[in-house]
Write an enzyme that holds these catalytic residues in place. Sequence first.
Site, short mmCIF file in Angstrom:
data_model
loop_
_atom_site.label_atom_id
_atom_site.label_comp_id
_atom_site.label_asym_id
_atom_site.label_seq_id
_atom_site.Cartn_x
_atom_site.Cartn_y
_atom_site.Cartn_z
N CYS A 182 -0.68 1.94 9.57
CA CYS A 182 -0.58 2.35 11.00
C CYS A 182 -1.84 3.22 11.31
CB CYS A 182 0.73 2.75 11.62
SG CYS A 182 0.57 3.65 13.08
N CYS A 237 4.84 -0.65 14.61
CA CYS A 237 4.83 0.37 13.61
C CYS A 237 6.45 0.60 13.65
CB CYS A 237 3.92 1.43 13.70
SG CYS A 237 4.19 2.66 12.78
N GLU A 261 -14.70 -3.43 4.93
CA GLU A 261 -13.60 -3.49 3.74
C GLU A 261 -14.14 -4.29 2.85
OE1 GLU A 261 -10.34 -6.10 4.95
OE2 GLU A 261 -11.78 -6.84 6.52
N ASP A 276 -6.40 -6.81 13.76
CA ASP A 276 -7.72 -6.56 13.28
C ASP A 276 -8.35 -5.30 13.97
OD1 ASP A 276 -7.90 -9.20 12.37
OD2 ASP A 276 -8.44 -9.91 14.13
N ASP A 329 -13.93 -4.78 10.73
CA ASP A 329 -13.03 -5.85 10.15
C ASP A 329 -13.45 -7.03 10.11
OD1 ASP A 329 -10.27 -6.20 8.98
OD2 ASP A 329 -10.54 -7.53 10.81
N CYS A 346 6.47 4.76 14.46
CA CYS A 346 6.01 5.31 15.50
C CYS A 346 6.07 4.17 16.85
CB CYS A 346 4.53 6.18 15.56
SG CYS A 346 3.31 4.80 15.43
ZN LIG Z 1 2.86 4.17 13.18
#
Ligand SMILES: [Zn+2]
Length: 405
Positions: free
Chosen positions: A327, A346, A275, A356, A188, A349
Site C-alpha cells: 500500500c 488496504c 520494475e 497499476d 509499471d 488504512c
Molecule cells: Zn494502506
Amino acid sequence: MQRKPALKAFKYRIYPTDAQVMFFAKTFGCCRFVWNKMLDEKLQAYKKKERIPRIIPAKYKEEFPFLKEVDGLALCNVQLQLEKAFKDYFRNRKQFKLPKFKKKRDKQSNTTNNTHNSIRLDFEKGLLYLPKLREGVKIELHRTFDGKIKSVTVSRTNDGKYYASILVETENPRNKVVEPKSKACGIDLGLEHFATVTNDFGSCKVEHPKYLLKAEERLRRLQRVLSRKQKSSKNREKARLRLAKQHAYITNARNDFLHKLSKAIIDENQVVVVEDINVKGLLKTKLAKSVADSGWARFLTYLKYKAEWYGRTFIRADRFFPSSKLCHRCGYKNEDLALHDRTWCCPACSETHDRDVNASINLYFVGLGRPEVTPVEQALVDDRSSYGLPKKPSCDETGSSTEKD
Ligand SMILES: [Zn+2]
C-alpha cells in the site's frame, strides 16, 4: 560546453533494379579486385621483410581500365580499409590477424563518401541517389533522421538482399539536454495498458497505440488467409509476402512508439524507476505472446541507453520488490493480491487502490529515495552505482534475447 557531433548509422533495406544490381555487382567486383591486388603486393613486401608500400587505386587504372567505370571513392575506401587492417595488425597481433583475400561468395559491400552532395536521399519518394547511378535506388525508409550524410555502405547478403547503411553526422545528444521537470518517475508495465507512469505531476496510463492493435488484427487475418492457401501456389506466395510486409510494418511502428515514449520519459524526469519484470519467466506462461509483442525488453533497453545519453538515472527495482502488493499510503503488504485483482482495498488504512497506479507510485517513491515504504531489505538493484562504470551483470538479466518480432 559544445560536444563534437555524433556519428550515427541508419540501416535500410534497398531494392535495386536489375541494372542497379549489375552496377553494384561491378562495384563489389572492382573493390574486391583492388583489395586483393593491393593485399598481394603488400604481403609480398611483408614476407621479404621490406617496408610495406603505400598503394593508391589509381595505380591499376591504366592496366585495368574497367576500374574507371565504378565510383572512385569506393576504391579509395578499399585503400583506407586495407591500411587500417594492417595498422590494427601491427598494433595488436593477438587480437588482429593479417588481412585476408576476398572471395566472391563472401558478403559483398562497398562504401562511398558524400562529396558535394554526391549522395542524396529523397525521403518523400523513398529514393537513394549514389555516385555514378543516374536513377535513385528504391529504399525502405522506416525511420527518418536529421543530419548530414557522411557516407553510405551498400551491402549484399548471401541470400541476395541489399542494404544501405547511412552514416549521419548528427548533433551530439548531450548538447540539447533539457532540464527535467520532475525529480523522479515510476513505471509499471502492464498488459491491459502498456505502462502506468507516476511522477511529480501525478499518474497516467499509457495505452497500447491503436494503430498497433489494428495492425496486429490485420496480421492475424493475413495469417489465416495464408493457412488456407494451397501449398506452393502463386497465391500462397503472394499471401506470404503480404504477411511479411505486415510483420515488418508492425516491428517498425512498435519501435517508433517505444523510441518516442522512452525519449519523452527521459526528457521529463531525472530519475526513472521501472520494475524488473521477469521477462524470461513470463515468456513461459500464457502471457508469452503479449510480453513478446509489447516490446517490454526493448523499451527497458531504450530507457537505459537514453538515460546514459542524457545524464539521467535509470533504476530497475529488484523483481522481488513487491511494487503491486505494497500500500503506497501506509506500507501494508497485501500478500493475498492475485494477478487478476485490478483493484484492492488496504485493510490497514482502507484506501482503495488501482493495482497499476499503486505499483507505479511505489516505484516513484523508490526514485525519490523514500526507503520507509520499501521495507524489504536490499530490495533494489540500483544502477546508480554502476553509472559510468562497467555494467553489473545483474542489471541486464531480462536480456534482449526475449525480443521476438
Ligand atoms: Zn494502506
